[in-house]
Scaffold this motif. Structure first.
Motif, short mmCIF file in Angstrom:
data_model
loop_
_atom_site.label_atom_id
_atom_site.label_comp_id
_atom_site.label_asym_id
_atom_site.label_seq_id
_atom_site.Cartn_x
_atom_site.Cartn_y
_atom_site.Cartn_z
N LYS A 367 27.68 -0.21 100.59
CA LYS A 367 28.92 -0.18 101.34
C LYS A 367 29.48 0.88 101.89
CE LYS A 367 30.27 -3.97 98.32
NZ LYS A 367 31.22 -4.50 97.24
N GLU A 368 29.06 2.14 101.23
CA GLU A 368 29.72 3.44 101.90
C GLU A 368 29.09 3.84 103.16
OE1 GLU A 368 26.81 4.54 98.77
OE2 GLU A 368 28.38 3.17 98.91
N SER A 370 28.45 3.35 107.24
CA SER A 370 28.83 2.46 108.41
C SER A 370 27.23 2.04 109.06
CB SER A 370 29.59 3.35 109.20
OG SER A 370 29.14 4.43 109.73
N LYS A 372 25.12 0.17 112.63
CA LYS A 372 24.98 -0.65 113.78
C LYS A 372 23.69 -1.24 113.80
CE LYS A 372 25.36 0.49 118.54
NZ LYS A 372 25.48 1.54 119.66
N CYS A 394 22.59 3.76 110.43
CA CYS A 394 23.65 4.19 109.78
C CYS A 394 24.19 5.47 109.76
CB CYS A 394 23.36 3.85 108.47
SG CYS A 394 22.53 1.83 108.03
N ASP A 396 26.75 7.90 106.96
CA ASP A 396 27.50 8.16 105.59
C ASP A 396 28.87 8.89 105.83
OD1 ASP A 396 26.91 10.86 105.80
OD2 ASP A 396 25.61 11.09 104.07
N GLU A 397 29.61 8.80 104.91
CA GLU A 397 31.18 9.27 104.89
C GLU A 397 31.08 10.87 105.48
OE1 GLU A 397 32.83 8.84 101.06
OE2 GLU A 397 32.85 6.63 101.39
#
Length: 419
Positions: A367-368, A370, A372, A394, A396-397
């Motif tokens: 879930k952490e 993002s 595409k 993807c 990460d934060e």
């Protein structure tokens, strides 16, 4: 020359003292050398003992695999086999002789490790898999029994441990390395395993009816826009692969008449925009009949732009069907290319009977991250087959980027790679 008695006595005294000192020093060296010898030998014998223990553990794990059922037990066996293989490989590297003496043993360990790794997460062994473990166990048990006997022979002195560079002058048929070679020659062929891994890749197809040298010359000349007499032959193989050269360029034509590669050796200086070089590469591929190619990566290396294209089949990218191409930044001409993987890709891309949706596949991502979606891809496996996957780009934060492939059949992650 006259020497006084007192002076003579002093000289004799000093020489005697020097002789005694040298004798003591030599004795010390001898003692130290013997100590080093025994220490080294003990260390190597200990290393060999670890090899034997690792082989015993591997044999035991493979034996359990011959009877394992269920996901939990099967996963445990795979982990034990793989771990034992890694340990065996590390302990073998500590022996005081080249691992050439252990070539077949090392290959067996590699196959066992690769086989067990391919089965991790399989959900449980079937009858065929248990039979394969049983076959591997037979070989492992044979190796272990021989190693046990050699350890006993070392203990009773009938086999001597090798010493690096023969520092201590011991050689002969009683060395461990010689005994190892005898063990290796008696192992025979490794069992044939039906699995998808590094050791199961099929050999490249040979051309049964290759084109002639003259035909290959015409194809190579046309490729460069030249006449046949302007290029010279470098070599021709039995399979019909023929290499030609022209100035700084070298071309390879396979037995079917495909120009599979070209390379240049001239110095390149220039600063052409990457966009123009990408267009030049695309035009080159189209001109030579290589169609439906998708640009996967592009990198500036020195004076060239190095790119990788992969073919699209119904909008799905095919990893195994690829072309590598470099364009010179001064003239915009193709500097080198390699289409061998493109012409060797004979895989039929059969879509699985049922696949998860892209939304379902995305649920396999943490879930952490993002994510595409980047479409679908036939991902190449270690054994040369394919898996249909969803691809996600993807981050990460912290902004670190990665690609994640999710198996379209199972909805589980298949591969993670960092950009």
């Amino acid at each position: 020359m006259y020497i006084k008695k007192k002076t003579f006595i002093l000289i004799v005294t000093y020489l005697s003292a020097a002789a005694l000192a040298f004798g003591a020093y030599s004795a010390a060296l001898s003692i130290n050398g013997a100590g080093y010898r025994y220490t080294a030998r003990y260390g190597y014998e200990h290393a060999f003992g670890e090899v034997v223990t690792a082989a015993e553990n591997l044999s035991d794990a493979l034996h359990r695999g011959a009877y394992a059922t269920g996901a939990e037990m099967s996963a445990s066996v795979c982990a034990d086999v793989y771990g034992s293989c890694l340990t065996a490989g590390m302990t073998m590297s500590n022996l005081p002789f080249s691992t050439q003496e252990l070539e077949n043993t090392a290959r067996f360990i590699g196959v066992a490790a690769d086989f067990s790794q391919s089965l991790m997460g399989s959900g449980g062994f079937d009858d065929a898999t248990r039979k394969s473990f049983a076959e591997l166990y037979k070989t492992a048990e044979e190796i272990t029994e021989t190693l046990d006997e050699l350890r006993d022979d070392i203990d009773n002195g009938t086999v001597k441990m090798d010493e690096p560079e023969n520092l201590f002058g011991e050689a002969g048929n009683s060395l461990l390395s010689t005994a190892m070679l005898e063990m290796e020659s008696g192992l025979g062929e490794l069992p044939e395993l039906d699995y998808d891994g590094r050791y199961t890749k099929t050999a490249a197809e040979e051309c049964a009816d290759p084109i002639t040298e003259d035909e290959a010359r015409t194809i190579a000349a046309d490729f460069l826009g030249l006449e046949g007499d302007e290029i010279s032959l470098q070599y021709r193989s039995e399979s019909g692969a023929t290499s030609f050269e022209y100035k700084d360029k070298s071309l390879l034509v396979d037995g079917w008449g495909n120009v599979v590669s070209m390379s240049s050796s001239r110095v390149v200086t220039g600063d052409m925009p990457a966009k123009d070089m990408k267009n030049a590469a695309r035009n080159f591929l189209k001109k030579h009949g290589i169609k439906n190619m998708y640009l996967v990566s592009s990198e500036r290396i020195g004076g060239t732009q190095s790119m990788r294209f992969e073919r699209l089949d119904g909008g799905v990218r095919i990893e195994a069907d690829s072309v590598k191409i470099s364009v010179a930044a001064d003239t915009g001409e193709v500097y080198s290319f390699d289409a061998s993987a493109h012409y060797a890709a004979a895989q039929k891309h059969a879509k699985p009977e049922s696949i998860v949706t892209q939304t379902q596949a995305a649920s396999a991502l943490p879930k952490e991250l993002s994510a595409k979606p980047r479409g679908m891809v036939y991902a190449e496996t270690a054994g040369g087959s394919e898996r249909l996957c969803y691809e996600f780009e993807c981050a990460d934060e912290a902004g670190e980027k990665l690609h994640v492939l999710v198996d379209a059949s199972t909805g589980e992650q298949y591969r993670i790679s960092f950009i």
